[in-house]
Design an enzyme around this catalytic site. Structure first.
Site, mmCIF file in Angstrom:
data_model
loop_
_atom_site.group_PDB
_atom_site.id
_atom_site.type_symbol
_atom_site.label_atom_id
_atom_site.label_comp_id
_atom_site.label_asym_id
_atom_site.label_seq_id
_atom_site.Cartn_x
_atom_site.Cartn_y
_atom_site.Cartn_z
ATOM 1 N N HIS A 13 1.350 0.775 12.509
ATOM 2 C CA HIS A 13 0.066 0.494 11.532
ATOM 3 C C HIS A 13 0.229 0.954 10.544
ATOM 4 C CE1 HIS A 13 -4.193 0.091 10.503
ATOM 5 N NE2 HIS A 13 -3.793 1.311 9.835
ATOM 6 N N GLU A 14 0.996 2.939 10.417
ATOM 7 C CA GLU A 14 1.167 3.373 9.064
ATOM 8 C C GLU A 14 2.417 2.819 8.338
ATOM 9 O OE1 GLU A 14 -0.665 5.070 8.173
ATOM 10 O OE2 GLU A 14 -2.054 5.468 9.625
ATOM 11 N N HIS A 32 1.103 0.311 6.465
ATOM 12 C CA HIS A 32 0.903 0.108 5.263
ATOM 13 C C HIS A 32 1.865 0.598 4.037
ATOM 14 C CE1 HIS A 32 -3.564 0.270 6.316
ATOM 15 N NE2 HIS A 32 -3.027 1.562 6.980
ATOM 16 N N CYS A 36 -6.238 -5.152 7.929
ATOM 17 C CA CYS A 36 -6.656 -6.713 8.511
ATOM 18 C C CYS A 36 -7.960 -6.491 8.921
ATOM 19 C CB CYS A 36 -5.394 -7.049 9.137
ATOM 20 S SG CYS A 36 -5.780 -8.965 10.060
ATOM 21 N N CYS A 94 -0.578 -11.112 8.759
ATOM 22 C CA CYS A 94 0.137 -9.921 8.518
ATOM 23 C C CYS A 94 1.666 -9.787 8.610
ATOM 24 C CB CYS A 94 -0.186 -8.878 8.638
ATOM 25 S SG CYS A 94 -2.298 -8.835 7.887
HETATM 26 ZN ZN LIG Z 1 -4.879 2.243 8.089
HETATM 27 ZN ZN LIG Z 2 -3.470 -9.299 10.125
#
Ligand SMILES: [Zn+2]
Ligand SMILES: [Zn+2]
Length: 182
Positions: free
Chosen positions: A134-135, A138, A145, A172
């Protein structure tokens, strides 16, 4: 080793279990298709640990990392065993500089279930992999999302994190591929 511009560094900020680092690196290669390597611990600013809160300040840690050279790493993920915070939250699982080079994550909150019981090692590793990916998302300039079935969905707590999948939604995913190629 060739100098690959998309090389991802995984660095222990403190003494962190080697298996957790390996699992994170393996997920970066397996899910984001990027080469990842575990690097040795850097010497970071001692100011980063807040003696009153007994937590690391993510902002100070990130600034400390930013003052160092991690060539040829395109992106770097620092992994902590201690708890991590940013001033507006009691704690965070991780923190990243949107679109930039550095992120930090903490295993601390992943080691206890919301009901107080102890999760299995494999669940801790799965959680750590989700937070790291996840990071990293970013760092490749993906934003949160709205799709709950997407790794970039915001997790406010462990229940959210456990309900979040390890994969990205279609939108994404294509945004990530595009950003990696630039
Ligand atoms: Zn985040
Ligand atoms: Zn997404």
């Amino acid at each position: 080793m060739t100098l690959n511009k998309e090389f991802i560094g995984v660095i222990p900020i403190e003494v962190v279990p080697a298996t957790a680092l390996k699992v994170i690196a393996a997920h970066i290669s397996g899910y984001f298709n990027l080469p990842a390597q575990i690097l040795s611990s850097p010497k970071l600013s001692e100011d980063a640990f807040d003696q009153t809160r007994l937590q690391y300040d993510a902002g100070i840690l990130l600034r400390s990392l930013e003052s160092m050279e991690f060539n040829p790493c395109k992106k770097v993920i620092g992994v902590l065993r201690s708890d991590l915070y940013i001033p507006i939250f009691e704690y965070v699982f991780g923190e990243a500089r949107q679109g930039e080079q550095f992120a930090v994550i903490s295993l601390f909150r992943l080691r206890k279930n919301p009901d107080g019981s102890s999760p299995s090692e494999s669940l801790i590793h799965e959680r750590a992999a989700k937070v790291a990916l996840h990071e990293l998302g970013h760092l490749y300039n993906l934003f949160h999302c709205e799709d709950k079935n997407c790794l970039m969905h915001f997790s406010g707590g462990l229940e959210d994190l456990d309900a979040t999948p390890l994969y990205l939604c279609r939108y994404c995913s294509s945004y990530l591929k595009y950003n990696i190629s630039y």
